[in-house]
Design an enzyme around this catalytic site. Sequence first.
Site, PDB file in Angstrom:
ATOM      1  N   ASP A 343       0.856  -1.190   0.000  1.00 45.61           N
ATOM      2  CA  ASP A 343       0.000   0.000   0.000  1.00 45.61           C
ATOM      3  C   ASP A 343       0.892   1.240   0.000  1.00 45.61           C
ATOM      4  O   ASP A 343       2.121   1.118  -0.017  1.00 45.61           O
ATOM      5  CB  ASP A 343      -0.921  -0.004   1.236  1.00 45.61           C
ATOM      6  CG  ASP A 343      -0.148   0.165   2.548  1.00 45.61           C
ATOM      7  OD1 ASP A 343       1.103   0.209   2.525  1.00 45.61           O
ATOM      8  OD2 ASP A 343      -0.796   0.258   3.600  1.00 45.61           O
ATOM      9  N   ASP A 345       1.351   4.680   2.353  1.00 41.00           N
ATOM     10  CA  ASP A 345       0.917   5.293   3.608  1.00 41.00           C
ATOM     11  C   ASP A 345       1.287   6.769   3.630  1.00 41.00           C
ATOM     12  O   ASP A 345       2.390   7.144   3.226  1.00 41.00           O
ATOM     13  CB  ASP A 345       1.614   4.596   4.786  1.00 41.00           C
ATOM     14  CG  ASP A 345       1.462   3.090   4.746  1.00 41.00           C
ATOM     15  OD1 ASP A 345       0.361   2.605   5.034  1.00 41.00           O
ATOM     16  OD2 ASP A 345       2.444   2.389   4.403  1.00 41.00           O
ATOM     17  N   ASP A 434      -3.349   4.394   2.670  1.00 38.96           N
ATOM     18  CA  ASP A 434      -3.729   4.739   4.051  1.00 38.96           C
ATOM     19  C   ASP A 434      -3.424   6.207   4.287  1.00 38.96           C
ATOM     20  O   ASP A 434      -2.304   6.660   4.041  1.00 38.96           O
ATOM     21  CB  ASP A 434      -2.902   3.932   5.076  1.00 38.96           C
ATOM     22  CG  ASP A 434      -3.328   2.476   5.160  1.00 38.96           C
ATOM     23  OD1 ASP A 434      -4.385   2.136   4.596  1.00 38.96           O
ATOM     24  OD2 ASP A 434      -2.599   1.691   5.783  1.00 38.96           O
TER      25      ASP A 434
END
Length: 510
Positions: A343, A345, A434
């Site tokens: 992902d 962040d 995120d």
Amino acid sequence: MDTMPMARMGPRKKKPRQMGASMASPAHDIKFRDLVLYILERKMGTTRRAFLMELARRKGFRVENELSDSVTHIVAENNSGSDVLEWLQVQNIKASSQLELLDVSWLIECIGAGKPVEMTGKHQLVARRDFSASSNPEPQKIPPLAVQKISPYACQRRTTLNNCNHIFTDAFEVLAENYEFRENEGCCLAFMRAASVLKSLPFTIISMKDTEGIPCLGDKVKCIIEEIIEDGQSSEVKAVLNDERYQSFKLFTSVFGVGLKTSEKWFRMGFRNLSNIRSDKTLKFTRMQKAGFLYYEDLVSCVTRAEAEAVSVLVNEAVWAFLPDASVTMTGGFRRGKKIGHDVDFLITSPESTEEDEQQLLPKVINLWERKGLLLYYDLMESTFEKFKLPSRKVDALDHFQKCFLILKLHHQRVDSGKSGQQEGKTWKAIRVDLVMCPYECRAYALLGWTGSRQFERDLRRYATHERKMILDNHALYDKTKRIFLKAESEEEIFAHLGLDYIDPWERNA
Ligand code: DCT
Ligand code: MG
């Protein structure tokens, strides 16, 4: 009413207060000014230490209560040289050329003689190099053993992405994951710690001799290392990789939103592949899992750095549209220099904004992306942050900041500026992002926490608790002895509060 601790110590003779005198002991004249002693309490005990300190002071020795740079002689009992060096390393004090590490027998002889006696090999805890043949004029110099000694805490090791022990760490990570799937926390942690320590080594292990003195390598771990050295692989790892339960859990947990509980359920129900699960009409999926299946192919293919940079542009544009003074920092693996991640962040903070501005930012950003058709999934978690709450003692606790887990639609042309824009069909990739919004005064702690790695963070917290009597989490650092929160403007200041050498983000790949 507040009572001073001294008042609880029972009856005592009245003594005039002496300003600046060291606690509880009358000042003695110091006769031997070149020596500054420190007596190690470890394995000696408080009472005996206090007794020896008092005796030595009476004889005119300067004995410090606390370890500091001015100490020249460390005296220990029932400790080996490497015990003391390890302890020093944990205290983050390097054995300098001035520092003598001595057995208590030396101090007892000194007390008996009423003056410093000569230090000989039987007193010295660290074997000296024979300097007599060399031109080195400092025969008292301690070899830099303390520097070579590897700390059991990842936050005292520098771990770059240059892992020269992949063959071992990959094996340990498979075993750790298998133990995690079987909810055997102890074994899981043991293999994760072993993998972590080997990642920090500047050399490849080629024989069992190389493992001597390396912490965190228990018998089980050493057996695996030995087998890999001899056979090139571990039979246990091979068995795990072929294990049906391991393979199924690995597959199921690769779906966004699927954890151990769901995997266990599906495995028990007899499922072994994703297509059967996907098409099963009786199963109920969460919103997260539905998105996980929908964008599965994109999400399992890792995010590249170029993609992460493109997402960063999107995030910056959106954030600055609403809070022009906000700072947006890419955290997680990419901040540690990784080339790929699962992902991207981001940590967002703003020096000027009001609490309400802060609270409104993520919803506004989400709304903007939704209108632009870029939002494939989101889960906004409101802040549960309380300013004066003590940091969490749990090593793996989640933080309380407002945050949003998203899946964004990233158009290929945003990544390679349309160079390969002629692809057929789908012109975008789903990317997990995120976003974390933190109050400005927490930004250093939040940045440290969200940079990872997870093992590095765990060890920072463990170190704070066990070595410093402090509690660290993503929001704050609390000193239990002084009963205060320690403020920090930067990560460097947090390391300094903990008495640790600063470790750069790219050295935190523990
Ligand atoms: N973190 C945290 N609290 C959470 C989740 C994560 O403090 N609830 C920390 C630990 C590591 C860091 O944030 C980033 O988390 P991940 O993205 O899971 O790890 P990563 O190192 O970025 O790994 P990857 O490259 O696979 O994304
Ligand atoms: Mg990440």
